[in-house]
Design a protein around this motif. Structure first.
Motif, PDB file in Angstrom:
ATOM      1  N   ALA A  88      39.117  47.353  -2.441  1.00 23.81           N
ATOM      2  CA  ALA A  88      37.868  48.504  -2.176  1.00 23.81           C
ATOM      3  C   ALA A  88      36.583  47.667  -2.525  1.00 23.81           C
ATOM      4  O   ALA A  88      35.614  47.947  -1.702  1.00 23.81           O
ATOM      5  N   ALA A  89      36.540  46.995  -3.704  1.00 24.95           N
ATOM      6  CA  ALA A  89      35.215  46.278  -3.962  1.00 24.95           C
ATOM      7  C   ALA A  89      34.826  45.314  -2.912  1.00 24.95           C
ATOM      8  O   ALA A  89      33.544  45.286  -2.683  1.00 24.95           O
ATOM      9  N   SER A  90      35.851  44.903  -2.253  1.00 26.36           N
ATOM     10  CA  SER A  90      35.398  43.648  -1.238  1.00 26.36           C
ATOM     11  C   SER A  90      34.756  44.505   0.061  1.00 26.36           C
ATOM     12  O   SER A  90      33.943  43.484   0.796  1.00 26.36           O
ATOM     13  N   VAL A  91      34.877  45.732   0.034  1.00 22.42           N
ATOM     14  CA  VAL A  91      34.331  46.322   1.324  1.00 22.42           C
ATOM     15  C   VAL A  91      32.988  47.047   0.924  1.00 22.42           C
ATOM     16  O   VAL A  91      31.985  47.199   1.454  1.00 22.42           O
ATOM     17  N   LEU A  92      33.191  47.877  -0.249  1.00 19.49           N
ATOM     18  CA  LEU A  92      32.095  48.951  -0.535  1.00 19.49           C
ATOM     19  C   LEU A  92      30.837  48.364  -1.201  1.00 19.49           C
ATOM     20  O   LEU A  92      29.947  48.718  -0.859  1.00 19.49           O
ATOM     21  N   ASP A  93      31.096  47.281  -1.873  1.00 24.45           N
ATOM     22  CA  ASP A  93      30.057  46.417  -2.404  1.00 24.45           C
ATOM     23  C   ASP A  93      29.081  45.852  -1.388  1.00 24.45           C
ATOM     24  O   ASP A  93      27.944  45.990  -1.538  1.00 24.45           O
ATOM     25  N   PRO A  94      29.551  45.054  -0.399  1.00 27.53           N
ATOM     26  CA  PRO A  94      28.746  44.595   0.521  1.00 27.53           C
ATOM     27  C   PRO A  94      27.786  45.604   1.364  1.00 27.53           C
ATOM     28  O   PRO A  94      26.802  45.648   1.610  1.00 27.53           O
ATOM     29  N   LEU A  95      28.629  46.890   1.818  1.00 24.15           N
ATOM     30  CA  LEU A  95      28.208  47.889   2.475  1.00 24.15           C
ATOM     31  C   LEU A  95      26.958  48.470   1.857  1.00 24.15           C
ATOM     32  O   LEU A  95      25.972  48.719   2.400  1.00 24.15           O
ATOM     33  N   SER A  96      27.436  48.538   0.578  1.00 25.63           N
ATOM     34  CA  SER A  96      26.231  49.264  -0.313  1.00 25.63           C
ATOM     35  C   SER A  96      25.044  48.365  -0.399  1.00 25.63           C
ATOM     36  O   SER A  96      23.918  48.841  -0.646  1.00 25.63           O
ATOM     37  N   GLN A  97      25.060  47.140   0.035  1.00 25.82           N
ATOM     38  CA  GLN A  97      23.889  45.993  -0.005  1.00 25.82           C
ATOM     39  C   GLN A  97      23.294  46.019   1.401  1.00 25.82           C
ATOM     40  O   GLN A  97      22.591  45.259   1.668  1.00 25.82           O
ATOM     41  N   GLY A  98      23.851  46.832   2.252  1.00 26.02           N
ATOM     42  CA  GLY A  98      23.223  46.887   3.700  1.00 26.02           C
ATOM     43  C   GLY A  98      24.119  45.831   4.475  1.00 26.02           C
ATOM     44  O   GLY A  98      23.408  45.372   5.564  1.00 26.02           O
ATOM     45  N   LYS A  99      25.161  45.218   3.979  1.00 32.19           N
ATOM     46  CA  LYS A  99      25.702  43.899   4.826  1.00 32.19           C
ATOM     47  C   LYS A  99      26.734  44.373   5.731  1.00 32.19           C
ATOM     48  O   LYS A  99      27.441  45.315   5.143  1.00 32.19           O
ATOM     49  N   SER A 100      26.704  43.821   7.058  1.00 34.91           N
ATOM     50  CA  SER A 100      27.852  44.297   7.844  1.00 34.91           C
ATOM     51  C   SER A 100      29.137  43.255   7.618  1.00 34.91           C
ATOM     52  O   SER A 100      29.021  42.209   7.335  1.00 34.91           O
ATOM     53  N   LEU A 101      30.173  44.280   7.887  1.00 31.68           N
ATOM     54  CA  LEU A 101      31.444  43.349   7.584  1.00 31.68           C
ATOM     55  C   LEU A 101      32.369  43.409   8.861  1.00 31.68           C
ATOM     56  O   LEU A 101      32.319  44.475   9.762  1.00 31.68           O
ATOM     57  N   VAL A 102      33.291  42.461   8.943  1.00 28.76           N
ATOM     58  CA  VAL A 102      34.429  42.402  10.006  1.00 28.76           C
ATOM     59  C   VAL A 102      35.696  41.991   9.085  1.00 28.76           C
ATOM     60  O   VAL A 102      35.831  41.332   8.504  1.00 28.76           O
ATOM     61  N   ALA A 103      36.764  42.829   9.817  1.00 27.63           N
ATOM     62  CA  ALA A 103      38.211  42.723   8.895  1.00 27.63           C
ATOM     63  C   ALA A 103      39.235  42.802  10.006  1.00 27.63           C
ATOM     64  O   ALA A 103      39.042  43.520  10.863  1.00 27.63           O
ATOM     65  N   ASN A 104      40.186  42.164   9.802  1.00 30.79           N
ATOM     66  CA  ASN A 104      41.382  41.865  10.705  1.00 30.79           C
ATOM     67  C   ASN A 104      42.544  42.851   9.724  1.00 30.79           C
ATOM     68  O   ASN A 104      42.899  42.281   8.662  1.00 30.79           O
ATOM     69  N   VAL A 105      42.574  43.824  10.016  1.00 34.86           N
ATOM     70  CA  VAL A 105      43.598  44.745   9.415  1.00 34.86           C
ATOM     71  C   VAL A 105      44.772  45.352  10.315  1.00 34.86           C
ATOM     72  O   VAL A 105      44.568  45.547  11.420  1.00 34.86           O
ATOM     73  N   ASP A 106      45.989  45.511   9.867  1.00 38.69           N
ATOM     74  CA  ASP A 106      47.183  46.009  10.590  1.00 38.69           C
ATOM     75  C   ASP A 106      46.951  47.255  10.777  1.00 38.69           C
ATOM     76  O   ASP A 106      46.224  48.081  10.128  1.00 38.69           O
ATOM     77  N   VAL A 107      47.472  47.903  11.815  1.00 36.95           N
ATOM     78  CA  VAL A 107      47.333  49.045  12.152  1.00 36.95           C
ATOM     79  C   VAL A 107      47.740  50.169  11.329  1.00 36.95           C
ATOM     80  O   VAL A 107      47.063  51.265  11.146  1.00 36.95           O
ATOM     81  N   GLN A 108      48.553  50.001  10.559  1.00 37.37           N
ATOM     82  CA  GLN A 108      48.871  50.851   9.120  1.00 37.37           C
ATOM     83  C   GLN A 108      47.805  50.925   8.434  1.00 37.37           C
ATOM     84  O   GLN A 108      47.457  51.852   7.697  1.00 37.37           O
ATOM     85  N   GLY A 109      47.171  49.784   8.029  1.00 40.65           N
ATOM     86  CA  GLY A 109      46.093  49.600   7.013  1.00 40.65           C
ATOM     87  C   GLY A 109      44.782  50.412   7.749  1.00 40.65           C
ATOM     88  O   GLY A 109      44.176  51.223   7.111  1.00 40.65           O
ATOM     89  N   VAL A 110      44.755  50.362   9.013  1.00 38.91           N
ATOM     90  CA  VAL A 110      43.592  50.894   9.535  1.00 38.91           C
ATOM     91  C   VAL A 110      43.413  52.603   9.433  1.00 38.91           C
ATOM     92  O   VAL A 110      42.736  53.363   9.081  1.00 38.91           O
ATOM     93  N   SER A 111      45.129  53.124   9.566  1.00 38.64           N
ATOM     94  CA  SER A 111      44.953  54.326   9.360  1.00 38.64           C
ATOM     95  C   SER A 111      44.777  54.763   7.855  1.00 38.64           C
ATOM     96  O   SER A 111      44.110  56.009   7.451  1.00 38.64           O
ATOM     97  N   SER A 112      44.979  53.940   6.748  1.00 43.68           N
ATOM     98  CA  SER A 112      44.950  54.182   5.593  1.00 43.68           C
ATOM     99  C   SER A 112      43.375  54.276   5.147  1.00 43.68           C
ATOM    100  O   SER A 112      42.518  54.952   4.467  1.00 43.68           O
ATOM    101  N   ILE A 113      42.499  53.199   5.942  1.00 35.94           N
ATOM    102  CA  ILE A 113      41.045  53.354   5.898  1.00 35.94           C
ATOM    103  C   ILE A 113      40.518  54.394   6.181  1.00 35.94           C
ATOM    104  O   ILE A 113      39.375  54.897   5.630  1.00 35.94           O
ATOM    105  N   ARG A 114      40.793  54.942   7.577  1.00 35.09           N
ATOM    106  CA  ARG A 114      40.408  56.400   8.171  1.00 35.09           C
ATOM    107  C   ARG A 114      40.722  57.209   6.783  1.00 35.09           C
ATOM    108  O   ARG A 114      39.682  58.263   6.808  1.00 35.09           O
TER     109      ARG A 114
END
Length: 203
Positions: A88-114
């Protein structure tokens, strides 16, 4: 700057061999606004892969420890005996600082992120999902060309790929895979669309 005002979490998914890792790496190299989310896995590193750069490589016990502490935004079993996850920290911390991110995630993982986006408003505001569609023959050829898998593993990956392709309609954006350059051009067009959509939602 618009990039600061509207950070994007661009999540790219597709079956093994679809080129999603290559797209993530190229985007980070060519667009300084994006950083790559380094996901976590219990699989062993392939030749040339570096811990903390390509993935965070953990033992099953280490993975369990972080899972027990609630440190994952998502995680999933992949290919039956391996786990992948996104801290969680590797995504939410950069986003809160206004930084854009790209991630390679398995389809099951994308469902969990949603699902997680319902708990994290920042994640909900920033998320854009992309699926890479690849034909059966094209996918099999790419997996074989990598030369890292035996026949049993190839068969397992192809079976998994068939299931993953069924998830394609759940994604906001799609790339019908061609050459690497064509796929990257399509990705850049998607980013432009996503920025406009997310910016209008913020306004």
């Amino acid at each position: 700057m618009p990039d600061k005002a509207t950070p994007i979490l661009l999540v790219i998914a597709g079956p093994a061999g679809s080129g999603k890792s290559t797209l993530c790496e190229r985007l980070v190299q060519e667009d300084s606004n994006f950083s790559r989310v380094v996901t976590t896995t219990t699989r062993t590193p392939r030749p040339g892969e570096i811990n903390g750069v390509h993935y965070h490589f953990l033992t099953p016990a280490q993975f369990d420890e972080k899972l027990a502490k609630g440190e994952f935004l998502e995680w999933a079993w992949v290919h039956g005996d391996r786990r992948y996850g996104t801290l969680a920290a590797s995504v939410l911390d950069p986003l809160s600082q206004g930084k854009s991110l790209v991630a390679n995630v398995d389809v099951q993982g994308v469902s969990s992120i949603r699902e997680a986006s319902a708990r994290y408003p920042l994640l909900a505001r920033s998320l854009a999902t992309v699926f890479i569609n690849v034909s059966h023959d094209q996918l099999q050829r790419r997996i074989r060309e990598r030369g890292t898998d035996d026949e049993a593993e190839i068969a397992r990956r192809m079976a998994t790929a068939e299931k993953e392709m069924l998830e394609s309609p759940k994604f906001e954006y799609h790339i019908n895979s061609g050459t690497r350059d064509e796929d990257f051009t399509a990705l850049l067009a998607i980013i432009k669309q996503a920025r406009a959509k997310l910016a209008s939602a913020v306004d």
